[in-house]
Design a protein around this motif. Structure first.
Motif, PDB file in Angstrom:
ATOM      1  N   ASP A 116       0.492   3.434 -13.653  1.00  0.00           N
ATOM      2  CA  ASP A 116      -0.256   2.112 -14.519  1.00  0.00           C
ATOM      3  C   ASP A 116      -0.521   2.277 -15.757  1.00  0.00           C
ATOM      4  O   ASP A 116      -0.998   2.080 -16.632  1.00  0.00           O
TER       5      ASP A 116
ATOM      6  N   ASP B 263       4.842   6.470  -6.491  1.00  0.00           N
ATOM      7  CA  ASP B 263       3.786   8.288  -5.831  1.00  0.00           C
ATOM      8  C   ASP B 263       5.541   8.774  -6.056  1.00  0.00           C
ATOM      9  O   ASP B 263       5.145  10.055  -6.656  1.00  0.00           O
TER      10      ASP B 263
ATOM     11  N   ASP C 133      -8.136   0.847   1.069  1.00  0.00           N
ATOM     12  CA  ASP C 133      -8.302   1.356   3.174  1.00  0.00           C
ATOM     13  C   ASP C 133     -10.179   0.908   3.143  1.00  0.00           C
ATOM     14  O   ASP C 133     -10.573   1.534   2.083  1.00  0.00           O
TER      15      ASP C 133
ATOM     16  N   SER D  51       0.971  -1.301  -0.036  1.00  0.00           N
ATOM     17  CA  SER D  51      -0.005  -0.133   0.348  1.00  0.00           C
ATOM     18  C   SER D  51       0.827   1.341   0.196  1.00  0.00           C
ATOM     19  O   SER D  51       2.082   0.886  -0.102  1.00  0.00           O
ATOM     20  N   GLY D  52       0.205   2.578   0.246  1.00  0.00           N
ATOM     21  CA  GLY D  52       0.665   3.436   0.266  1.00  0.00           C
ATOM     22  C   GLY D  52       1.687   3.655   1.551  1.00  0.00           C
ATOM     23  O   GLY D  52       3.059   4.683   1.190  1.00  0.00           O
TER      24      GLY D  52
ATOM     25  N   ASN E 152      -2.332  -2.604  -9.011  1.00  0.00           N
ATOM     26  CA  ASN E 152      -1.599  -2.024 -10.204  1.00  0.00           C
ATOM     27  C   ASN E 152      -2.524  -3.689 -11.471  1.00  0.00           C
ATOM     28  O   ASN E 152      -2.067  -4.019 -10.839  1.00  0.00           O
TER      29      ASN E 152
ATOM     30  N   GLY F 233      -3.597  -1.333  -1.407  1.00  0.00           N
ATOM     31  CA  GLY F 233      -3.789  -0.361  -2.392  1.00  0.00           C
ATOM     32  C   GLY F 233      -3.374  -0.360  -4.088  1.00  0.00           C
ATOM     33  O   GLY F 233      -4.047  -0.403  -4.506  1.00  0.00           O
TER      34      GLY F 233
HETATM   35  O1  KG4 Z   1      -4.064   0.604   1.059  1.00  0.00           O
HETATM   36  P1  KG4 Z   1      -3.666   2.372  -0.039  1.00  0.00           P
HETATM   37  O2  KG4 Z   1      -5.650   2.647  -0.882  1.00  0.00           O
HETATM   38  O3  KG4 Z   1      -3.825   3.125   1.108  1.00  0.00           O
HETATM   39  C1  KG4 Z   1      -2.933   3.110   1.783  1.00  0.00           C
HETATM   40  O4  KG4 Z   1      -3.092   2.548   3.043  1.00  0.00           O
HETATM   41  O5  KG4 Z   1      -1.677   3.377   1.775  1.00  0.00           O
HETATM   42  O6  KG4 Z   1      -2.455   2.497  -0.652  1.00  0.00           O
HETATM   43  C2  KG4 Z   1      -2.680   3.191  -2.031  1.00  0.00           C
HETATM   44  C3  KG4 Z   1      -1.532   3.133  -2.672  1.00  0.00           C
HETATM   45  C4  KG4 Z   1      -1.380   4.813  -3.451  1.00  0.00           C
HETATM   46  O7  KG4 Z   1       0.448   4.858  -2.701  1.00  0.00           O
HETATM   47  C5  KG4 Z   1      -1.169   4.465  -4.479  1.00  0.00           C
HETATM   48  O8  KG4 Z   1      -0.560   5.268  -5.654  1.00  0.00           O
HETATM   49  C6  KG4 Z   1      -1.267   3.531  -4.640  1.00  0.00           C
HETATM   50  O9  KG4 Z   1      -1.259   2.944  -3.478  1.00  0.00           O
HETATM   51  N1  KG4 Z   1      -1.659   2.787  -6.379  1.00  0.00           N
HETATM   52  C7  KG4 Z   1      -1.220   2.388  -7.171  1.00  0.00           C
HETATM   53  C8  KG4 Z   1      -2.533   2.071  -8.635  1.00  0.00           C
HETATM   54  N2  KG4 Z   1      -3.933   1.723  -7.670  1.00  0.00           N
HETATM   55  C9  KG4 Z   1      -3.257   2.634  -6.046  1.00  0.00           C
HETATM   56  N3  KG4 Z   1       0.077   2.104  -7.518  1.00  0.00           N
HETATM   57  C10 KG4 Z   1       0.064   1.279  -8.693  1.00  0.00           C
HETATM   58  N4  KG4 Z   1      -0.569   1.263  -9.413  1.00  0.00           N
HETATM   59  C11 KG4 Z   1      -2.371   1.846  -9.397  1.00  0.00           C
HETATM   60  N5  KG4 Z   1      -3.376   0.975  -9.899  1.00  0.00           N
END
Ligand code: KG4
Ligand code: ZN
Length: 333
Positions: free
Chosen positions: A183, A166, A302, A135-136, A274, A270
């Motif tokens: 992506d 990011d 989340d 995740s992020g 991808n 998250g």
């Molecule tokens: O799980 P999440 O919604 O929130 C956190 O707990 O961080 O994850 C968000 C992360 C962000 O860094 C976002 O850029 C990434 O997931 N993300 C992706 C894609 N969709 C979301 N990274 C790469 N490709 C995607 N399609």
């Protein structure tokens, strides 16, 4: 007796409420916070304030969607950590007050365990399995031995996988969060044109800060010759960066699954949105005869549904907490 739980998630920048009845999700509603976009990242103070505004309407909407009355609840669950302390405080305080007012038991949930348990919402992996949570904020390889028995066998030594997307996207002048855009552009690009080095990290751990630095130096060099270099080569740059990140993630997952002798692998968090990661992960499983599990997108990012399913299993084991349970910015699985 049926088990009905209200679950709250507020660890970062999503205010989410879910209602689960006998392990079935009846509602899972999330208010996202657009305010952070203009700052290029999550601003903790702004996140806490937005949670404060969102939490009551989101919970109200969840009850309506689920068609459940507060009197029908068996317990209230909340994310205890890890996360931003100010954000967590809003959800924790809300859940405690709600439980106190209605005389309900409280269940605290570890957010990282919940990402793993999201797999049990509409599916049932066999134990033991290996889960890659990306995740992020986190990158973990988790050996899942039972519902609440997990071991982190690998994690990032620096940036999370989502941050790698990011931060490199930011170097390409893409808006935050750059992961989904990278992506999208990568699908149109040639991943072999620009190659970036993979870090050599021992065991099942990850490192992404070197990739960020090598992309930075590469761009600085090229932009000196052509100021429009990034814009003119956007698709190929995204494809090359994404391939490097996905290679690192998939190789370590295969290495760990082989080492621990598991034949089911799962993806969570998250970044599992991808498209290349999903496809390569599935292929890696197929090639080795392993079962792969990728949850529905709404349960990858989340969300409170994953808190609710984790709370369901804790309820069945009588794992309740007291009103003294404080939020934890750091909380090991
Ligand atoms: O799980 P999440 O919604 O929130 C956190 O707990 O961080 O994850 C968000 C992360 C962000 O860094 C976002 O850029 C990434 O997931 N993300 C992706 C894609 N969709 C979301 N990274 C790469 N490709 C995607 N399609
Ligand atoms: Zn998360």
């Amino acid at each position: 007796m049926s088990v009905t739980i209200l679950a709250i998630e507020s660890s970062c920048d999503d205010t989410s409420a879910a209602i689960i009845k006998d392990a079935k999700i009846l509602a899972n509603l999330t208010a996202t916070q657009a305010i952070h976009q203009q700052w290029g990242g999550v601003v903790p103070e702004l996140a806490s304030r937005a949670h404060q505004q969102n939490i009551v309407p989101v919970v109200d909407a969840a009850f309506k969607k689920a068609n459940i009355l507060p009197e029908e609840l068996s317990a209230v669950a909340f994310t205890r950590g890890p996360g931003l302390i100010g954000s967590l405080l809003v959800g924790v305080s809300f859940a405690k007050a709600y439980a106190l007012a209605r005389n309900l038991p409280l269940i605290e949930v570890n957010h990282m365990q919940a990402h793993v348990l999201a797999h049990f919402i509409d599916n049932h992996p066999q134990f033991p399995f290996l889960c890659l949570t990306v995740s992020g904020g986190h990158t973990q390889l988790v050996l899942v031995k039972n519902f609440l028995e997990m071991e982190v066998v690998g994690e990032t030594l620096d940036d999370a996988a989502g941050e790698a997307f990011d931060k490199t996207a930011k170097l390409l002048a893409l808006p935050y969060p750059g992961g989904p855009l990278m992506d999208k552009y990568a699908q149109l690009g040639n991943a072999e044109r620009f190659l970036f080095p993979e870090p050599q990290v021992a065991d099942f751990n990850f490192s992404f800060s070197g990739l960020k630095t090598s992309v930075l130096y590469f761009l600085q060099r090229e932009v000196k010759r052509n100021p429009l270099f990034a814009a003119e080569n956007m698709n190929d740059l995204c494809a090359g960066i994404q391939k490097t990140i996905v290679d690192i993630l998939v190789k370590k997952t295969i290495k760990a699954a082989t080492h621990f002798g598991v034949n089911e692998i799962a993806l969570a968090g998250g970044v599992s949105a991808n498209s290349e990661l999903r496809q390569r992960f599935e292929q890696a499983g197929k090639d080795r005869g392993w079962k792969t599990h990728i949850p529905a997108f709404e349960y990858c990012t989340d969300n409170a549904a994953m808190i609710a399913i984790a709370a369901h299993y804790k309820f069945l084991r009588n794992e309740f907490c007291t009103q003294q349970a404080e939020p934890l910015a750091r909380y090991e699985i």
